[in-house]
Design an enzyme around this catalytic site. Structure first.
Site, PDB file in Angstrom:
ATOM      1  CB  CYS A 139       9.693   3.891   7.635  1.00 57.11           C
ATOM      2  SG  CYS A 139       8.985   4.551   6.115  1.00 57.11           S
ATOM      3  CB  ILE A 140       4.962   2.844   7.194  1.00 58.74           C
ATOM      4  CG1 ILE A 140       3.428   2.795   7.295  1.00 58.74           C
ATOM      5  CG2 ILE A 140       5.505   1.554   6.575  1.00 58.74           C
ATOM      6  CD1 ILE A 140       2.790   4.094   7.756  1.00 58.74           C
TER       7      ILE A 140
END
Length: 221
Positions: free
Chosen positions: A139-140
């Site tokens: 994800c991030i």
């Protein structure tokens, strides 16, 4: 018979708006467990940046929570403070995403390109990297890899968000666009990444990408 691999999973709280993204964390743990590894769940024992009401989608005034305590919810209490985990004792390390990765493990959510990485997080990443072991960032969370390993030209993905990709490349890292069901693997530096909920839209495709990431990480271990 090969010894059981020890894989660290660094959690950033519990809940995608202020901690670890729970679907990503559980999919990561399940994918690793199905492959028979020894799970080492860990989190820093620090206060969260803030607490978000996940019904209202807004900060909850006056509430304070600690990352380690919240992350313990996801792993039924079987968690170790990050300060007590050495990267040299792990065969691999994985970071699920969620805003907690960008708020509690580093300051990307607040400071963008000027972000700082929590010292304990930087320590374990550098220990694992120094030992030549693989890591996965979901994800991030790949912004952490990009910030710390950018000088080595690490290759990562956060999907296709242009602003985040530009920040990643500003640190010397290389961003590769990627679909949610896939993963990007830097075989030279033994780093795998997948977009997960940077793209979504829901559990099944996110789980597919995470499973590919876990497979790639363990193949490099």
């Amino acid at each position: 018979m090969a010894s059981q691999k020890r894989v660290g999973v660094v959690l950033s709280g519990c809940g995608f708006l202020d901690g670890a993204e729970i679907h990503e964390a559980v999919c990561t743990l399940l994918s690793l467990d199905r492959r028979g590894v020894k799970l080492v769940a860990t989190a820093p024992d620090v206060e969260q940046l803030h607490v978000v009401d996940h019904v209202k989608g807004a900060p909850a005034d006056g509430e304070r929570r600690r990352v380690l305590v919240e992350a313990a919810r996801i792993v039924r209490g079987q968690i170790t403070p990050l300060s007590a985990v050495s990267g040299r004792d792990l065969d691999a390390l994985v970071f699920p995403g969620g805003f907690g990765a960008a708020k509690n493990l580093c300051s990307f959510a607040v400071e963008g390109r000027a972000m700082r990485v929590l010292p304990e997080v930087e320590r374990i990443v550098r220990e694992v990297r120094g030992a030549g072991r693989p890591m996965g960032f979901i994800c991030i969370a790949p912004v952490i890899a990009a910030r710390l390993l950018g000088p080595e030209g690490v290759k990562v993905t956060i999907g296709n968000d242009r602003d985040t990709a530009a920040a990643i490349e500003s640190w010397g890292a290389r961003h590769v666009d990627c679909k949610v069901e896939d993963a990007v693997v830097d075989e030279r530096l033994k780093i795998a990444s997948t977009p997960a909920y940077m793209l979504g839209p829901w559990i099944a495709p996110v789980a597919t990408g995470i499973d590919k990431l876990v497979s790639a990480v363990l193949e490099m271990a």
